[in-house]
Design a protein around this motif. Structure first.
Motif, PDB file in Angstrom:
ATOM      1  N   ASP A 170       0.812  -1.228   0.000  1.00  0.00           N
ATOM      2  CA  ASP A 170       0.000   0.000   0.000  1.00  0.00           C
ATOM      3  C   ASP A 170       0.845   1.278   0.000  1.00  0.00           C
ATOM      4  O   ASP A 170       0.315   2.339   0.362  1.00  0.00           O
ATOM      5  CB  ASP A 170      -0.920   0.003   1.250  1.00  0.00           C
ATOM      6  N   HIS A 198      -3.908   3.844  -5.954  1.00  0.00           N
ATOM      7  CA  HIS A 198      -2.744   3.600  -5.089  1.00  0.00           C
ATOM      8  C   HIS A 198      -1.918   2.394  -5.500  1.00  0.00           C
ATOM      9  O   HIS A 198      -0.697   2.382  -5.340  1.00  0.00           O
ATOM     10  CB  HIS A 198      -3.162   3.501  -3.604  1.00  0.00           C
ATOM     11  N   HIS A 223      -2.627  -6.390  -6.002  1.00  0.00           N
ATOM     12  CA  HIS A 223      -3.275  -6.920  -4.793  1.00  0.00           C
ATOM     13  C   HIS A 223      -4.766  -6.596  -4.701  1.00  0.00           C
ATOM     14  O   HIS A 223      -5.462  -7.153  -3.861  1.00  0.00           O
ATOM     15  CB  HIS A 223      -2.537  -6.488  -3.519  1.00  0.00           C
ATOM     16  N   HIS A 224      -5.273  -5.711  -5.578  1.00  0.00           N
ATOM     17  CA  HIS A 224      -6.730  -5.471  -5.616  1.00  0.00           C
ATOM     18  C   HIS A 224      -7.379  -6.084  -6.847  1.00  0.00           C
ATOM     19  O   HIS A 224      -8.556  -5.862  -7.109  1.00  0.00           O
ATOM     20  CB  HIS A 224      -7.031  -3.967  -5.563  1.00  0.00           C
TER      21      HIS A 224
END
Ligand SMILES: [Fe+2]
Length: 351
Positions: A170, A198, A223-224
């Motif tokens: 993140d 992000h 990761h999303h």
């Protein structure tokens, strides 16, 4: 009965004493359990260095296990590591540059020890929140990613890189103002789009760094992403998503849900597991989800919980008929067993 080092365990041996965690005396395996390869792997992941086995004919004696690290060690190491993460992340905020050597050192020598601590995920649940949650969320996701990576048989360099990806996943949020990140109400479209950028912005921060392995870069970027194409930034499907990013996605959801935010209270591990189980056949990788569900459920057995009725109970087991069930069987104060999978009562807090 004899004490034996973990590396010398073989399938078929019988446990001469129950295996428990040190401080909370949470039972991990019953005495008399016949070891299988899966159990031996679990014992290794729990960080136990030796235990008592026999051929089943001896009298069962008292437990004799050595726990490598304790809760006290964990909290001390966690605090030290947290301070170094804050310093490194503030550097990124100020200079838009990633101090990669420091962060690698943290991932490879400090966070890996935290991830190897028995009960690491339970300890994280006890932590106070830091006012800038991206710092703490990043460290916690790195630890949970490490624990889950070990459950998925990652080791050596592969595990260290996975933890580094969890730590950096993140970093793209470090440029977003707290007014947006901590906004209690609904985000505007522009704010939501800023947050969604992000993962790409985090990727750009490490893209040109030779010291960052490709798996780490993809862990940050993807990761999303979700298996069914519903994720972002690219709407990738299935195997287009790197395996490390799939692991981080699960650790990320679990950590975010089980942590307090300025604008909402955390949920119990059971609710977080439920959310993960619900996404198991759509957005998240089923095999990794099941590994996570099974292991976290095992670690919760023996915990005391507060029920929605206000009563205190202890988790005894999970009903094996509900393969993906996240609601346990509990023992009430009066000794009565209640299967929460079949009951209206639910857990509101884990002690
Ligand atoms: Fe994220």
């Amino acid at each position: 009965m004899r004490s034996i080092l973990i590396e010398n365990l073989t399938p078929g041996m019988l446990l001469s004493a129950e295996v428990t965690t040190g401080e909370h005396e949470v039972k991990l395996l019953d005495r008399g359990t016949r070891l299988t390869s899966a159990y031996i792997n679990k014992i290794k992941n729990w960080g136990i260095s030796s235990l008592c086995v026999g051929n089943g004919k001896e009298r069962i004696g008292k437990r004799a296990i050595e726990i490598k690290r304790t809760r006290v060690d964990f909290l001390k190491n966690y605090t030290e590591t947290m301070n170094r993460v804050i310093e490194a992340f503030r550097y990124i905020q100020k200079f838009k540059e990633v101090p990669i050597l420091e962060l690698r050192e943290l991932a490879e020598h400090k966070i890996i020890l935290l991830a190897e601590t028995i009960g690491a995920i339970d300890y994280l649940y006890e932590m106070q929140r830091h006012s800038e949650h991206t710092f703490q969320h990043s460290l916690n996701v790195a630890i949970i990613t490490g624990v889950l990576g070990k459950w998925c048989n990652y080791q050596g360099k592969e595990l260290k890189n996975l933890i580094l990806a969890g730590l950096l996943h993140d970093i793209g949020k470090l440029a977003i103002s707290l007014a947006i990140l901590d906004k209690p109400g609904k985000l505007t479209c522009e704010e939501f789009e800023a947050i969604k950028r992000h993962s790409g912005e985090g990727y750009q921060l490490v893209q040109g760094l030779e010291q960052v392995p490709n798996s780490v870069k993809l862990g940050i970027l993807q990761h999303h992403e979700r298996l069914d194409g519903s994720g972002y930034p690219a709407g990738l499907h299935g195997d287009e998503i790197h395996h490390d990013a799939k692991i981080i996605a699960i650790a990320d959801i679990y950590e975010a849900m089980t942590s307090d935010r300025v604008y909402r209270r955390r949920v119990t591990p059971f609710e977080a597991l439920d959310t993960i189980a619900n996404q198991m056949f759509s957005g998240l990788e089923p095999e990794i989800c099941l590994t996570f569900l099974n292991n976290v459920r095992d670690s919760l057995i023996g915990s005391n919980v507060v029920l929605s009725t206000g009563q205190i109970a202890q988790i005894i087991a999970f009903n094996i008929r509900h393969k993906y069930g996240t609601k346990p069987i509990v023992c009430m104060h009066n000794g009565k067993m209640v299967d929460l999978q079949k009951d209206e009562i639910h857990i509101v807090e884990v002690n």
